[in-house]
Design a protein around this motif. Sequence first.
Motif, PDB file in Angstrom:
ATOM      1  N   VAL A   1     -87.221  59.721  53.350  1.00 54.04           N
ATOM      2  CA  VAL A   1     -85.820  60.057  53.073  1.00 54.04           C
ATOM      3  C   VAL A   1     -84.908  59.357  54.068  1.00 54.04           C
ATOM      4  N   ALA A   2     -85.298  59.409  55.344  1.00 54.27           N
ATOM      5  CA  ALA A   2     -84.487  58.763  56.374  1.00 54.27           C
ATOM      6  C   ALA A   2     -84.398  57.262  56.124  1.00 54.27           C
ATOM      7  N   ALA A   3     -85.525  56.651  55.772  1.00 58.88           N
ATOM      8  CA  ALA A   3     -85.532  55.213  55.511  1.00 58.88           C
ATOM      9  C   ALA A   3     -84.653  54.885  54.306  1.00 58.88           C
ATOM     10  N   TRP A   4     -84.740  55.754  53.265  1.00 58.83           N
ATOM     11  CA  TRP A   4     -83.929  55.529  52.060  1.00 58.83           C
ATOM     12  C   TRP A   4     -82.443  55.616  52.373  1.00 58.83           C
ATOM     13  N   LEU A   5     -82.054  56.610  53.186  1.00 61.17           N
ATOM     14  CA  LEU A   5     -80.640  56.775  53.544  1.00 61.17           C
ATOM     15  C   LEU A   5     -80.140  55.607  54.386  1.00 61.17           C
ATOM     16  N   ARG A   6     -81.020  55.057  55.227  1.00 64.14           N
ATOM     17  CA  ARG A   6     -80.604  53.892  56.018  1.00 64.14           C
ATOM     18  C   ARG A   6     -80.304  52.699  55.114  1.00 64.14           C
ATOM     19  N   ARG A   7     -81.043  52.612  54.004  1.00 63.91           N
ATOM     20  CA  ARG A   7     -80.809  51.518  53.069  1.00 63.91           C
ATOM     21  C   ARG A   7     -79.608  51.783  52.168  1.00 63.91           C
ATOM     22  N   HIS A   8     -79.181  53.045  52.128  1.00 61.57           N
ATOM     23  CA  HIS A   8     -78.047  53.410  51.268  1.00 61.57           C
ATOM     24  C   HIS A   8     -77.029  54.216  52.091  1.00 61.57           C
ATOM     25  N   PRO A   9     -76.361  53.566  53.038  1.00 66.35           N
ATOM     26  CA  PRO A   9     -75.461  54.291  53.954  1.00 66.35           C
ATOM     27  C   PRO A   9     -74.257  54.920  53.264  1.00 66.35           C
ATOM     28  N   ARG A  10     -73.933  54.501  52.051  1.00 69.19           N
ATOM     29  CA  ARG A  10     -72.775  55.040  51.333  1.00 69.19           C
ATOM     30  C   ARG A  10     -73.161  56.181  50.382  1.00 69.19           C
ATOM     31  N   PHE A  11     -74.398  56.639  50.496  1.00 70.03           N
ATOM     32  CA  PHE A  11     -74.880  57.680  49.587  1.00 70.03           C
ATOM     33  C   PHE A  11     -74.026  58.946  49.640  1.00 70.03           C
ATOM     34  N   LEU A  12     -73.618  59.369  50.829  1.00 69.66           N
ATOM     35  CA  LEU A  12     -72.878  60.623  50.966  1.00 69.66           C
ATOM     36  C   LEU A  12     -71.469  60.548  50.391  1.00 69.66           C
ATOM     37  N   GLU A  13     -70.986  59.335  50.093  1.00 69.83           N
ATOM     38  CA  GLU A  13     -69.684  59.232  49.452  1.00 69.83           C
ATOM     39  C   GLU A  13     -69.709  59.891  48.068  1.00 69.83           C
TER      40      GLU A  13
END
Length: 228
Positions: free
Chosen positions: A16-28
């Motif tokens: 999950v952490a690796a995925w979020l690093r690849r998608h930094p705009r996910f929380l938008e």
Amino acid sequence: MSDIDRDLEKLSAHEVAAWLRRHPRFLEQFTDLALSLVVPREEGKTTSLAHYQLEVLRDKNRELNRRLHELFHNAQENERLTVRTHQLTLALMRQRSAADTLRAMVATLGEDFQGDAVSVVLHAPVAGLEDAPWLQVIARDAAVLEPFRTFFAEGEPLCGRLQPEKTALLFGERQDEVQSTALLPLGIRGMLAVGSHDPNRFYPGMGTLFLRLMSEALLAALERFDGE
């Protein structure tokens, strides 16, 4: 449940952490999630992600301001040194003899550059300086200069706390007063030392550009009187 949610359920925490690093705009896409996430603090408490990010930005801003002030201070100091070095060069070039040139150098190092003790070692005498308390005339191959052989060979300014035998040779009875020294090479002529009561005034690793410029200015000024 969305495809993203189903995929995330199958992932480990590291994935999950690796995925979020690849998608930094996910929380938008999920602003409520950004506000509800909590981040552990060093003192053990937790805070919201938004607050945590704000604190991180503030820390970075403080560090950037500190670095900016440090750069500004260094720029001011370099400007002062540039002006003083230029004035020293002009003063040396105005002198009418080798003796006056050396006197001007020693006086400037003591007054404008706050040198607590100045010592000059030359390999040949200079007319008019027979009684100068800051001058020693020592032959280039003299045994007492053996500790300085590496310094002479490298031909670069040296800063720091010198070995006792070097300090004793340069400053004699004042050796106990000198806690740090800047040593300037004078080519085949000898060397010049500036001593300070402050052990942190001259230290290994400090910039030596201005010391080199002063040394070169003195040598150029003295060359005008060679052969006289």
